[in-house]
Design an enzyme around this catalytic site. Sequence first.
Site, PDB file in Angstrom:
ATOM      1  CG  HIS A   1      -2.034   0.992   1.149  1.00  0.00           C
ATOM      2  ND1 HIS A   1      -1.884   2.316   1.528  1.00  0.00           N
ATOM      3  CD2 HIS A   1      -3.321   0.865   0.733  1.00  0.00           C
ATOM      4  CE1 HIS A   1      -3.040   2.943   1.353  1.00  0.00           C
ATOM      5  NE2 HIS A   1      -3.915   2.099   0.867  1.00  0.00           N
TER       6      HIS A   1
ATOM      7  CG  ASP B   1      -7.856  -2.784  -2.899  1.00  0.00           C
ATOM      8  OD1 ASP B   1      -9.012  -2.353  -2.794  1.00  0.00           O
ATOM      9  OD2 ASP B   1      -6.847  -2.060  -2.847  1.00  0.00           O
TER      10      ASP B   1
END
Length: 430
Positions: A306, A364
Amino acid sequence: MQDTISAVTVDNKSVELAVKDGTIGPSVIDISKLYGQTGMFTYDPGFTSTAACESKITYIDGDAGVLLYRGYPIEQLAEHGDFLETCYLLLYGELPTAAQKADFDYRVTRHTMVHDQMNRFFQGFRRDAHPMAIMVACVGALSAFYHDSTDISDPQQRMIASMRMIAKMPTLAAMAYKYSIGQPFVYPQNDLDYTSNFLRMCFAVPCEEYKVNPVLSRALDRIFILHADHEQNASTSTVRLAGSSGANPFACIAAGIACLWGPAHGGANEAALKMLKEIGTPDRIPMYIAKAKDKNDPFRLMGFGHRVYKNYDPRARIMQKTTHEVLNELGIKDDPLLDVAVELEQIALKDEYFVEKKLYPNIDFYSGITLKAMGFPTSMFTVLFALARTVGWIAQWSEMIEDPSQRIGRPRQLYVGTPQRQYVTEAYRG
């Protein structure tokens, strides 16, 4: 608290820059007067080292894997609250009392219908139009239907616009989905809670009764909480930048939706799902991990790492649990995608390459599997993200509007083009 330091020397002149301390997190160097004092800008592509605003809404500690909404850990809000409670918290700064919650739920619910002319507006789209394209257009068009809530200088109109967008976003999202599959629109049913109402609008048909599964409703509600805000990400920054010009709130949120549509932002869960399908079975994971490590191979593991988190994404732990709850409720015991996801996660968490680079699973990684199991096509994944993020965008936009130090956004640049030159007529051009 604010101190000053002699931080920059230009042409033998020392320039004092202020240091500002936040409630928690790193301090910042205030460079707002740097150009006036030195004639120089700073250079920060992607604004990775620049705080563009002060905010009281969301805090992220990427190294520790912490996400707070108004000081509350995301884990606690997802476990004990519901999405509209989180909406109230983000908008007003405190968790609501029982009376405040009932009033807020009522105010949102009474705005769930959209103007009837919106039905004809949808007919202008091709049936194969991407739902996100429809959402960008429809949310922007709300300003053409609700003229009484576009004056950003009026706190009452700002509040009404906020309520309208939180309430109407599920209705528009469900309409976009129904339109794409050729089914009639389903009107909201206001005796249902926010998320159950949305599920019914998506999956009910006029010819038979539809009962909302409470496990799926609670799971989707939790997904909405996890996506409600995430500090100054690309789409939130877009909303703030658009809002800094004085644009109406519907236009600002439409701009945020357009930014979210990018595959590097809101489309990441769809990309992760496609990757899991490509891998196919757990026995093929080592081959794909080797491909991910090969700098000359274009393959990349999606759903890992991320921009901010350099630790385990706290939302991913909640999402993993939610995924199992949904699959168990639906009787999906042997889902090949989940088998690949779980095995891939375990290998990646132990593999020296991923540990060294701190490539942990993010939200995700699991959300795509969950939404697919619920019956949503991949084209709707980013729409659901936009639905949930709307409240965060609104809270950030409202905070910006009320900030007396706010000015129109105007980033500067490092010009590397051709220097000034003189125009010559065509006859003399080489």
